[in-house]
Design a protein around this motif. Structure first.
Motif, PDB file in Angstrom:
ATOM      1  N   UNK A 156     -10.509 -26.033  -9.062  1.00 26.60           N
ATOM      2  CA  UNK A 156     -11.102 -26.019 -10.393  1.00 26.60           C
ATOM      3  C   UNK A 156      -9.963 -26.271 -11.374  1.00 26.60           C
ATOM      4  N   UNK A 157     -10.236 -27.048 -12.395  1.00 25.15           N
ATOM      5  CA  UNK A 157      -9.225 -27.344 -13.404  1.00 25.15           C
ATOM      6  C   UNK A 157      -9.768 -26.872 -14.735  1.00 25.15           C
ATOM      7  N   UNK A 158      -9.044 -25.915 -15.350  1.00 23.35           N
ATOM      8  CA  UNK A 158      -9.474 -25.366 -16.633  1.00 23.35           C
ATOM      9  C   UNK A 158      -8.301 -24.680 -17.315  1.00 23.35           C
ATOM     10  N   UNK A 159      -8.270 -24.759 -18.617  1.00 24.68           N
ATOM     11  CA  UNK A 159      -7.264 -24.054 -19.418  1.00 24.68           C
ATOM     12  C   UNK A 159      -5.839 -24.315 -18.929  1.00 24.68           C
ATOM     13  N   UNK A 160      -5.544 -25.554 -18.627  1.00 22.11           N
ATOM     14  CA  UNK A 160      -4.211 -25.967 -18.172  1.00 22.11           C
ATOM     15  C   UNK A 160      -3.779 -25.283 -16.884  1.00 22.11           C
ATOM     16  N   UNK A 161      -4.730 -24.907 -16.057  1.00 18.98           N
ATOM     17  CA  UNK A 161      -4.440 -24.343 -14.745  1.00 18.98           C
ATOM     18  C   UNK A 161      -5.191 -25.121 -13.683  1.00 18.98           C
ATOM     19  N   UNK A 162      -4.558 -25.292 -12.572  1.00 19.94           N
ATOM     20  CA  UNK A 162      -5.246 -25.786 -11.381  1.00 19.94           C
ATOM     21  C   UNK A 162      -5.485 -24.544 -10.524  1.00 19.94           C
ATOM     22  N   UNK A 163      -6.738 -24.261 -10.241  1.00 15.80           N
ATOM     23  CA  UNK A 163      -7.088 -23.066  -9.485  1.00 15.80           C
ATOM     24  C   UNK A 163      -7.613 -23.473  -8.116  1.00 15.80           C
TER      25      UNK A 163
END
Length: 87
Positions: free
Chosen positions: A41-48
């Motif tokens: 998942x990519x969100x808020x400048x993070x790759x999770x």
């Protein structure tokens, strides 16, 4: 999924990214189609790297497998994308 069923979710946030053309975000999202237990998942400048399962179906061996798969996938992609293995 039945509305009464509880969902177990495990998120491991590994590294920050910027919208750098060197990091192929499309490649990461396309990889989701090849993964079984985890997904990106990519969100808020993070790759999770994350996984989820129904709480009433979780056993200790399944939980161990989920944790191992999330950690292994996150480490592999962190190294591939950044050239570093921070943790």
């Amino acid at each position: 999924m039945n509305p009464d069923q509880k969902l177990f979710e495990l998120y491991i946030q590994k590294f920050h990214y910027t919208f750098d053309p060197e990091i192929r975000l499309e490649k990461i999202l396309r990889t989701n189609t090849t993964l079984c237990i985890v997904c990106f998942a990519i969100a808020d400048h993070l790759i999770k790297v994350q996984a989820s399962a129904l709480m009433d179906q979780i056993t200790v061996p399944i939980l161990k497998e989920i944790i191992l798969e999330v950690a292994t996938t996150a480490d592999r992609w962190e190294l591939e994308l950044t050239g570093k293995d921070v943790h």
